[in-house]
Design an enzyme around this catalytic site. Structure first.
Site, PDB file in Angstrom:
ATOM      1  N   GLY A  58     -22.909   6.009  11.192  1.00  0.00           N
ATOM      2  CA  GLY A  58     -24.323   7.641  10.532  1.00  0.00           C
ATOM      3  C   GLY A  58     -24.406   8.026  11.660  1.00  0.00           C
ATOM      4  O   GLY A  58     -25.356   8.976  11.204  1.00  0.00           O
ATOM      5  N   ASP A  59     -24.714   7.444  12.733  1.00  0.00           N
ATOM      6  CA  ASP A  59     -25.464   8.647  13.920  1.00  0.00           C
ATOM      7  C   ASP A  59     -24.227   9.658  14.087  1.00  0.00           C
ATOM      8  O   ASP A  59     -24.585  10.972  14.559  1.00  0.00           O
ATOM      9  CB  ASP A  59     -25.297   8.356  14.720  1.00  0.00           C
ATOM     10  N   ASN A  60     -22.881   9.689  13.071  1.00  0.00           N
ATOM     11  CA  ASN A  60     -22.320  10.945  12.993  1.00  0.00           C
ATOM     12  C   ASN A  60     -22.966  12.274  12.229  1.00  0.00           C
ATOM     13  O   ASN A  60     -21.670  13.138  12.565  1.00  0.00           O
ATOM     14  CB  ASN A  60     -20.670  11.099  12.316  1.00  0.00           C
TER      15      ASN A  60
ATOM     16  N   GLY B   3       1.119  -0.910   0.324  1.00  0.00           N
ATOM     17  CA  GLY B   3       0.207  -0.900   0.241  1.00  0.00           C
ATOM     18  C   GLY B   3       0.832   1.270   0.082  1.00  0.00           C
ATOM     19  O   GLY B   3       1.981   1.521  -0.986  1.00  0.00           O
TER      20      GLY B   3
ATOM     21  N   ASN C  96      -4.886  -4.122   9.259  1.00  0.00           N
ATOM     22  CA  ASN C  96      -4.899  -3.152   8.237  1.00  0.00           C
ATOM     23  C   ASN C  96      -5.117  -4.154   7.001  1.00  0.00           C
ATOM     24  O   ASN C  96      -4.347  -3.615   5.731  1.00  0.00           O
ATOM     25  CB  ASN C  96      -3.562  -2.806   8.491  1.00  0.00           C
TER      26      ASN C  96
ATOM     27  N   LYS D 242       0.653   8.362  -0.170  1.00  0.00           N
ATOM     28  CA  LYS D 242       1.265   9.164   0.987  1.00  0.00           C
ATOM     29  C   LYS D 242       2.785  10.311   0.797  1.00  0.00           C
ATOM     30  O   LYS D 242       2.708  11.097   0.808  1.00  0.00           O
ATOM     31  CB  LYS D 242       1.728   8.193   2.032  1.00  0.00           C
TER      32      LYS D 242
ATOM     33  N   HIS E 212      -4.070  15.571   5.010  1.00  0.00           N
ATOM     34  CA  HIS E 212      -4.831  13.830   5.036  1.00  0.00           C
ATOM     35  C   HIS E 212      -6.171  13.974   5.264  1.00  0.00           C
ATOM     36  O   HIS E 212      -6.812  14.018   6.724  1.00  0.00           O
ATOM     37  CB  HIS E 212      -4.077  13.044   6.520  1.00  0.00           C
TER      38      HIS E 212
ATOM     39  N   LYS F  76     -11.618   7.784   9.107  1.00  0.00           N
ATOM     40  CA  LYS F  76     -12.370   9.112   7.282  1.00  0.00           C
ATOM     41  C   LYS F  76     -13.456   8.420   6.132  1.00  0.00           C
ATOM     42  O   LYS F  76     -13.964   9.344   6.203  1.00  0.00           O
ATOM     43  CB  LYS F  76     -10.936   9.475   6.498  1.00  0.00           C
ATOM     44  N   THR F  77     -12.504   6.961   5.948  1.00  0.00           N
ATOM     45  CA  THR F  77     -14.000   6.858   4.941  1.00  0.00           C
ATOM     46  C   THR F  77     -15.130   6.476   5.212  1.00  0.00           C
ATOM     47  O   THR F  77     -15.862   6.949   3.941  1.00  0.00           O
ATOM     48  CB  THR F  77     -13.316   5.331   4.409  1.00  0.00           C
ATOM     49  N   ASN F  78     -15.016   5.545   6.555  1.00  0.00           N
ATOM     50  CA  ASN F  78     -16.488   5.931   7.132  1.00  0.00           C
ATOM     51  C   ASN F  78     -17.397   6.894   6.997  1.00  0.00           C
ATOM     52  O   ASN F  78     -18.431   7.239   6.497  1.00  0.00           O
ATOM     53  CB  ASN F  78     -16.616   5.147   8.118  1.00  0.00           C
TER      54      ASN F  78
ATOM     55  N   CYS G  73      -8.343   6.321  11.504  1.00  0.00           N
ATOM     56  CA  CYS G  73      -9.388   7.028  12.677  1.00  0.00           C
ATOM     57  C   CYS G  73     -10.685   7.064  11.612  1.00  0.00           C
ATOM     58  O   CYS G  73     -11.311   7.525  12.793  1.00  0.00           O
ATOM     59  CB  CYS G  73      -9.220   8.017  13.124  1.00  0.00           C
TER      60      CYS G  73
HETATM   61  P1  GTP Z   1      -7.209   4.888   6.353  1.00  0.00           P
HETATM   62  O1  GTP Z   1      -7.273   4.980   5.143  1.00  0.00           O
HETATM   63  O2  GTP Z   1      -5.801   3.928   7.433  1.00  0.00           O
HETATM   64  O3  GTP Z   1      -6.133   6.762   6.616  1.00  0.00           O
HETATM   65  O4  GTP Z   1      -8.345   4.610   7.511  1.00  0.00           O
HETATM   66  P2  GTP Z   1      -9.492   5.862   7.059  1.00  0.00           P
HETATM   67  O5  GTP Z   1      -9.392   7.065   8.644  1.00  0.00           O
HETATM   68  O6  GTP Z   1     -10.732   5.815   6.477  1.00  0.00           O
HETATM   69  O7  GTP Z   1      -9.938   4.954   8.575  1.00  0.00           O
HETATM   70  P3  GTP Z   1     -11.797   3.672   8.535  1.00  0.00           P
HETATM   71  O8  GTP Z   1     -12.775   5.035   8.064  1.00  0.00           O
HETATM   72  O9  GTP Z   1     -11.331   3.274   7.189  1.00  0.00           O
HETATM   73  O10 GTP Z   1     -12.089   3.380  10.350  1.00  0.00           O
HETATM   74  C1  GTP Z   1     -11.081   2.815  10.471  1.00  0.00           C
HETATM   75  C2  GTP Z   1     -11.369   1.930  11.589  1.00  0.00           C
HETATM   76  O11 GTP Z   1     -12.117   2.586  12.409  1.00  0.00           O
HETATM   77  C3  GTP Z   1     -12.780   0.611  10.901  1.00  0.00           C
HETATM   78  O12 GTP Z   1     -12.590  -0.591  11.212  1.00  0.00           O
HETATM   79  C4  GTP Z   1     -13.947   1.143  10.768  1.00  0.00           C
HETATM   80  O13 GTP Z   1     -14.732   0.074  11.363  1.00  0.00           O
HETATM   81  C5  GTP Z   1     -13.425   2.496  12.283  1.00  0.00           C
HETATM   82  N1  GTP Z   1     -14.258   3.449  12.463  1.00  0.00           N
HETATM   83  C6  GTP Z   1     -14.396   4.333  11.711  1.00  0.00           C
HETATM   84  N2  GTP Z   1     -15.770   5.695  12.190  1.00  0.00           N
HETATM   85  C7  GTP Z   1     -15.986   4.963  13.083  1.00  0.00           C
HETATM   86  C8  GTP Z   1     -17.281   5.469  14.144  1.00  0.00           C
HETATM   87  O14 GTP Z   1     -17.823   6.359  13.979  1.00  0.00           O
HETATM   88  N3  GTP Z   1     -16.985   4.670  15.081  1.00  0.00           N
HETATM   89  C9  GTP Z   1     -16.335   3.637  15.779  1.00  0.00           C
HETATM   90  N4  GTP Z   1     -16.325   3.202  16.542  1.00  0.00           N
HETATM   91  N5  GTP Z   1     -15.612   3.047  14.878  1.00  0.00           N
HETATM   92  C10 GTP Z   1     -15.671   3.678  14.163  1.00  0.00           C
HETATM   93  C1  SPV Z   2      -3.428   5.329   5.673  1.00  0.00           C
HETATM   94  O1  SPV Z   2      -2.419   4.578   6.591  1.00  0.00           O
HETATM   95  O2  SPV Z   2      -3.924   6.670   6.726  1.00  0.00           O
HETATM   96  C2  SPV Z   2      -3.568   4.479   4.783  1.00  0.00           C
HETATM   97  C3  SPV Z   2      -3.221   3.725   4.699  1.00  0.00           C
HETATM   98  O3  SPV Z   2      -4.463   5.122   4.137  1.00  0.00           O
HETATM   99  S1  SPV Z   2      -1.725   3.783   3.036  1.00  0.00           S
HETATM  100  O4  SPV Z   2      -1.796   3.989   1.925  1.00  0.00           O
HETATM  101  O5  SPV Z   2      -0.915   2.377   3.729  1.00  0.00           O
HETATM  102  O6  SPV Z   2      -1.031   4.810   3.633  1.00  0.00           O
HETATM  103 MN    MN Z   3      -4.708   7.596   5.474  1.00  0.00          MN
END
Ligand code: GTP
Ligand code: SPV
Ligand code: MN
Length: 588
Positions: free
Chosen positions: A498-500, A198, A369, A206, A226, A252-254, A250
């Site tokens: 969703g509740d966020n 990745g 991961n 990145k 980011h 973001k995608t969600n 943490c």
């Molecule tokens: P990167 O791709 O590494 O940058 O991650 P990201 O910031 O996009 O995080 P992502 O949305 O993939 O969520 C990472 C983890 O956090 C997953 O296992 C999700 O299920 C969990 N998660 C995301 N949003 C929430 C939330 O609102 N509450 C909780 N408890 N967990 C969450």
């Molecule tokens: C992160 O770690 O913030 C990601 C996954 O989005 S990676 O592309 O491996 O950096």
């Molecule tokens: Mn990321």
């Protein structure tokens, strides 16, 4: 056949080929026939496995080496001429010394292999804000991922100039002891060796779009962050945009693909995803900050993604997706991961390639991961502005992290300067997205600790300067959120996902001055009754607890911030020192 006659490009490729000595060089034009051909080759060698084409058309599975499953921050370098320009938070080595070291690792590394030449664009090809790169790699997996994550092919080769970002990746022996992810910002160059994972090897992401781009943005008056970008459509049909910076894994995608709770959906609320990981932000013609997503796909965390938490992400991965380090369900040739459903396969292969029975095994089947690489256009809620080269105007910027204690559900900065301070003191528990301990609280300013391509204190000053250039009136309002406060048993208190939206609603109302906020020592906050809990079984009391600011914990926090700032010495902008003093005073 080379896709360009650009001498600067061809000379550099010749030089890299002379060093790495591939058997052949293949240009990637990104056409379907070429992709089909590469998929077939990768399946023949076991690099990819084709999944059930009825259930998951054009989807493939890949497993990385067991020691190569995440970014490696301790092996990531910023090699500028002066060490002080990299700052205390980046690994540094003298560029000449590093080039010499890498030369040895690359020497003959592609013997017996093919070097693929990938011309790619970050942003819409030909748009004024797009930036171009070429990645040379000996990995088909990298080629196929780059074809999803970026815009690849002849159209890019046609417009590429002399100032493209040069990226060289060689798998070599996947030797963790000799793994290097190196950036030479002054030379527009990225070199990655001994990894196949990745963020270490998809050099547009990145490495380019954050580390190199943040350096360029500092010099050129724009920002690389980011951040996810989303549009929040209210019942009146207005769409308002925000950018949110959370550290890796943490949320973001969600958040970017959020589906509103039923009570909101009925009224017409909707979230549009512009981006889930990276934002390039500029001052637009109207003097406001505009954000665009330079990527073309999602490299998302698989575990925890399910029909309830993130159905949009799940549907995005139903075709044309590459899954990495998830469980292979042999019964129907599909994939599985922890948190997908409560029905793990019994006849399966785990992320390490070993037989795995989800009903009896004590070990996790998917790596924490493990990821999916999916085209943005698959996303059911992709924003109509996704392809708009100008991006979208930001009304709010949200910082957030994973904190079991201390950080409340939401609070708002007094102004831009205070908001920059809030970003600079962000802290979050580490996750599986990077190699190393998980769950340790560390400072991660603006979620950019591992991604800032220059001195972190200069980066803070850049934020302050951008604010001055735009002016308070036109600036987005700045907020901080924390979805991850836990109770005594370690369970998350806030339902999240969703509740966020309930919190985003308050944020947008504040951004448009449509509701008031209560002054607290750390900033403005909603009263518990200001957050709409309709349709949610959640008590006002618990919500009050989540919004609570524990003064003693915050006094501890201030100590930690002082310590953190000391790392940067005199370089910490005076404005931030003043904000820290003011916070200390407000806490009493
Ligand atoms: P990167 O791709 O590494 O940058 O991650 P990201 O910031 O996009 O995080 P992502 O949305 O993939 O969520 C990472 C983890 O956090 C997953 O296992 C999700 O299920 C969990 N998660 C995301 N949003 C929430 C939330 O609102 N509450 C909780 N408890 N967990 C969450
Ligand atoms: C992160 O770690 O913030 C990601 C996954 O989005 S990676 O592309 O491996 O950096
Ligand atoms: Mn990321």
């Amino acid at each position: 056949m080379a896709l360009t006659t650009n001498r600067a490009v061809l000379d550099w490729i010749d030089e890299m080929a002379a060093m790495t000595q591939p058997d052949q060089i293949v240009w990637i034009d990104g056409t379907q026939s070429q992709i089909d051909d590469l998929r077939a080759q990768a399946c023949a060698t076991g690099e990819l496995e084709q999944l059930n084409q009825e259930l998951l058309p054009d989807c493939y599975l890949h497993r990385t080496a067991v020691n190569d499953v995440a970014r490696v921050e301790d092996r990531t370098f910023i090699c500028c001429r002066k060490q002080e320009d990299a700052g205390p938070t980046n690994n540094w080595m003298d560029p000449q010394e590093m080039y010499a070291k890498l030369k040895q690792l690359y020497a003959g590394a592609m013997k017996g292999r093919t070097m693929y030449v990938i011309p790619y664009s970050m942003g819409v090809v030909g748009s004024p804000f797009a930036k171009y790169g070429i990645e040379l790699t000996d990995s088909i997996y990298v080629v196929l991922n780059m074809c999803i994550m970026t815009r690849v092919g002849q159209a890019v080769a046609d417009v590429i100039g002399d100032d493209f970002v040069k990226g060289l990746h060689a798998k070599a022996d996947i030797d963790p002891e000799n793994r290097y992810i190196v950036h030479f910002p002054e030379d527009n160059t990225i070199m990655s060796v001994n990894s196949g994972y990745g963020g270490n090897v998809l050099l547009g992401k990145k490495c380019f779009a954050l580390r190199i781009a943040s350096y360029l943005g500092h010099n050129q008056g724009w920002m690389a962050e980011h951040m996810l970008i989303l549009g929040l459509q209210n019942p009146q049909g207005e769409v308002r945009y925000l950018g949110a910076a959370f550290p890796s894994a943490c949320g973001k995608t969600n958040l970017a693909m959020l589906i509103p709770p039923a009570a909101y959906k009925e009224k017409g609320w909707k979230v549009w995803c512009v981006g889930d990981d990276i934002a390039w932000i500029r001052v637009g013609e109207d003097g406001r900050l505009w954000a665009m997503n330079p990527e073309n796909g999602f490299f998302g965390v698989a575990p925890g993604t399910n029909e309830k938490s993130n159905p949009n992400a799940l549907h995005t991965t139903e075709k044309g997706t590459i899954f990495t380090n998830v469980v292979h369900n042999l019964d129907n040739n599909t994939v599985w991961w922890e948190g997908l459903d409560k029905n793990p396969p019994e006849n399966a292969v785990d992320w390490k390639g070993n037989p795995w029975n989800g009903k009896t095994s004590a070990e996790k089947g998917a790596h924490p991961n493990s990821r999916f690489t999916a085209p943005a256009k698959n996303c059911p809620c992709i924003s109509p502005e996704f392809e708009n080269p100008k991006g979208v105007p930001l009304s709010a910027i949200v910082f957030g992290g994973r904190r079991a204690k201390t950080a409340p559900l939401v609070y708002q900065a007094h102004n831009w300067q205070h908001g920059v301070f809030m970003g600079s003191i962000m802290a979050s528990e580490t996750t599986a997205a990077a190699a190393g301990a998980v769950g340790v609280v560390r400072r991660d300013p603006m979620a950019m600790l591992p991604f800032c391509g220059y001195h972190m204190a200069d980066y803070w000053q850049h934020w302050l300067d951008m604010g001055k250039a735009v002016g308070e009136e036109k600036l987005p309002k700045i907020f901080n959120v924390n979805w991850f406060r836990t109770d005594e048993e370690g369970n998350f208190i806030w339902p999240g996902f969703g509740d966020n939206l309930r919190v985003l609603e308050w944020i947008m109302k504040r951004a448009f001055d449509e509701t008031d906020g209560v002054e607290t020592p750390i900033g403005y906050q909603p009263r518990a009754t200001d957050i709409n809990l309709e349709g949610l079984d959640f008590s006002l009391e618990t919500l009050e607890g989540l919004l609570g600011v524990d003064v003693d914990l915050w006094k501890e926090e201030v100590k930690g911030i002082h310590e953190f700032y000391q790392k940067f010495g005199e370089k910490v902008p005076q404005a931030l020192v003043e904000e820290l003093d003011a916070l200390e005073q407000r806490l009493g």
